[in-house]
Design an enzyme around this catalytic site. Structure first.
Site, PDB file in Angstrom:
ATOM      1  N   HIS A 157       0.744  -1.193   0.041  1.00 60.39           N
ATOM      2  CA  HIS A 157      -0.090  -0.051  -0.004  1.00 60.39           C
ATOM      3  C   HIS A 157       0.907   1.242  -0.094  1.00 60.39           C
ATOM      4  O   HIS A 157       0.395   2.365  -0.101  1.00 60.39           O
ATOM      5  CB  HIS A 157      -1.086  -0.157   1.120  1.00 60.39           C
ATOM      6  CG  HIS A 157      -1.953  -1.038   1.239  1.00 60.39           C
ATOM      7  ND1 HIS A 157      -3.281  -0.790   0.693  1.00 60.39           N
ATOM      8  CD2 HIS A 157      -2.111  -2.409   1.106  1.00 60.39           C
ATOM      9  CE1 HIS A 157      -4.091  -1.696   0.686  1.00 60.39           C
ATOM     10  NE2 HIS A 157      -3.329  -2.922   1.101  1.00 60.39           N
ATOM     11  N   ASP A 365       3.082   9.462  -1.040  1.00 55.99           N
ATOM     12  CA  ASP A 365       2.098   8.625  -0.541  1.00 55.99           C
ATOM     13  C   ASP A 365       1.960   7.568  -1.651  1.00 55.99           C
ATOM     14  O   ASP A 365       2.188   7.679  -2.848  1.00 55.99           O
ATOM     15  CB  ASP A 365       0.701   9.477  -0.802  1.00 55.99           C
ATOM     16  CG  ASP A 365      -0.239   9.372   0.619  1.00 55.99           C
ATOM     17  OD1 ASP A 365      -0.236   8.124   1.005  1.00 55.99           O
ATOM     18  OD2 ASP A 365      -0.774  10.249   0.841  1.00 55.99           O
TER      19      ASP A 365
END
Ligand code: ADQ
Length: 477
Positions: A157, A365
């Protein structure tokens, strides 16, 4: 149809509404195939020794939830230590914040080994196993060493940094080799795939077989970008419900004469929150017409308070917010409202809809789901503008946002100014394209594409079962 087994550090009861998009999306498939979800219970127990906690199982509809507690020492070394004080900063390009403590790796490996030993007896021959995130990179290697032959996929992730940054990890050869115990590795973006491939080819001597396939250590691995999405339908439903509608109306009434800007994040150094406040300050300085008008609401939920870098961040942010309100605020206007709290998920679409500008400006991110939630929450007839960091995985997809460099305060202030004054027609056009993309690439699309790729992958020859190498420094206890 094969049974799905999901393994992640934390799990959620997929039937509970608070579980969120990912849990619901995985829960859908788990329920359909009568699946198994395995992970840490979230409990730090005084009743077990490191690496030796008991397995507990319970049913949630057709899904079996199987959990293991962690001993305090394991929680400190595996979770707070190697996962959150080494892998998290390094994979977010923050070598300066990494705490390379030798004992952390021992705990990381011990917990992965314990998880493998507890999970193995629960597996059936034709299961498909899907492991999630950086806490569990060596899990497949540990499972294979116990004889596991099922297909195993892995989804990361968080971002993958360039090879030279990965190579700064003292145990990088051991860690990266462990990926070859998987059949498929899914990453968030093409940039991550490029870094991963370059590391494997240049540092691990992998052979590039083309079509995303790499060969090394007598195994073949497929790697690809599978950008995660949100559950658009669920989020739209939330947006129509009374709590979201009331939240939006209350904010619009309170700020009728103002332009609202919004940031929602976990309070994490990767999210670029202080940089955002500085850019907002620059906006007020450079474009004074926004004073008494632009109001930034920043909701930053507490996160990993027990890790040192997070305490420093909180102090820095409180100082910055206090200073901006002290320097620019007036009796009838405060430029910034900073709320260090989690807001109820039901209110998030209403908050987003009330905001003329959504500020999603991480320094780095994996994806960033808030960007997609902001897009879906907007009124298509009068949408707000998404200002998005080019360093979020989402920037590869959401090209119609105003893309910014969060390290460049000046240009970020300019982009916010553009967003605040963007004509309606341009806002509508950008939003329509962003919405179409977000809808088409939702969380169900993500789950289907990953699982189809894993099922379609030609399984490795079982005789080439992967053997994990011990990390440098010998066998951990
Ligand atoms: P995160 O870094 O946790 O996840 P992100 O993608 O930003 O997160 O999603 C956070 C979620 O929590 C969103 O649904 C958001 O609405 C919610 N949230 C955040 N702050 C909140 C607050 N203060 N109050 C209420 N809700 C809040 C990791 C990676 C990301 C990747 C996701 C999914 O770091 O890059 O997108 O996994 O793969």
């Amino acid at each position: 149809m094969s049974r799905l087994v999901v393994v992640s550090n934390r799990l959620a009861d997929p039937r509970k509404p608070a579980a969120g998009g990912l849990a619901v999306a995985l829960g859908d498939t788990l329920s359909r195939t009568g699946g198994l979800w395995f992970g840490w219970s979230g409990v730090v127990s005084e009743h077990c020794q490191p690496g030796e906690c008991q397995l507990q199982t319970r049913q949630a509809g057709r899904v079996t939830l199987a959990t293991v507690d962690l001993a305090a020492e394991d929680h400190a070394a595996y979770y707070q230590g190697y996962s959150n004080s080494v892998l998290w900063p390094v994979f977010h390009y923050r070598l300066d914040l990494a705490d390379m403590h030798g004992a952390y790796l021992d705990g990381y490996r011990r917990v992965n080994r314990m998880f493998a030993a507890k999970l193995l007896p629960l597996l059936q021959d034709d299961d498909i196993i899907w492991v999630h995130d950086y806490h569990l990179i060596p899990l497949a290697a540990e499972l294979r060493s116990l004889g596991c032959r099922q297909r195993i996929g892995f989804f990361l992730h968080i971002p993958v940094p360039p090879p030279l940054l990965l190579a700064a990890l003292p145990q990088h050869e051991w860690l990266m080799r462990a990926f070859f115990a998987y059949d498929l590795v899914g990453l968030q973006s093409e940039a991550d795939v490029a870094h991963f491939r370059r590391y494997m080819i240049n540092e691990a001597g992998a052979e590039d077989l083309g079509d995303g396939r790499l060969a090394a250590f007598s195994r073949e691995l497929r790697v690809g970008a599978f950008p995660i999405g949100i559950d658009v339908q669920e989020f739209e439903r939330l947006g129509r419900a009374s709590e979201a509608v009331q939240t939006c109306e209350a904010l619009r009434a309170e700020y009728a004469r103002r332009q609202l800007l919004l940031g929602i994040d976990r309070l994490d150094y990767s999210k670029g929150i202080p940089q955002r406040v500085r850019a907002f300050r620059q906006l007020l300085e450079k474009y004074p017409e926004n004073r008494h008008s632009a109001t930034l609401i920043m909701i930053a939920s507490p996160s990993r308070d027990d890790v040192m870098a997070y305490t420093d961040l909180r102090q820095e942010l409180e100082g910055l917010c206090g200073a901006i309100n002290g320097d620019y605020g007036d009796l009838d206007w405060m430029p910034l409202r900073y709320i260090h709290r989690i807001v109820a998920r039901r209110r998030v679409p209403g908050l987003c809809r009330a905001a003329r500008v959504g500020l999603v400006t991480p320094l780095r991110d994996g994806m960033n789901l808030v960007a997609k939630e902001y897009v879906v929450s907007q009124d298509p007839a009068d949408p707000g503008v998404l200002v998005l960091s080019r360093f979020a995985g989402a920037a590869e997809q959401l090209k119609d946002a105003l893309l910014v460099n969060p390290y460049d305060r000046e240009s970020m202030a300019d982009a916010i100014q553009t967003a605040l004054h963007m004509p309606l027609e341009e806002r509508q056009q950008r939003h329509a394209r962003l919405l179409t993309h977000t809808r088409e690439h939702d969380v169900h699309w993500w789950r289907r594409s990953f699982l189809q790729a894993l099922q379609g992958h030609e399984a490795n020859d079982p005789s080439t079962l992967f053997t994990p190498s011990p990390p440098p420094g010998g066998e951990p206890g």
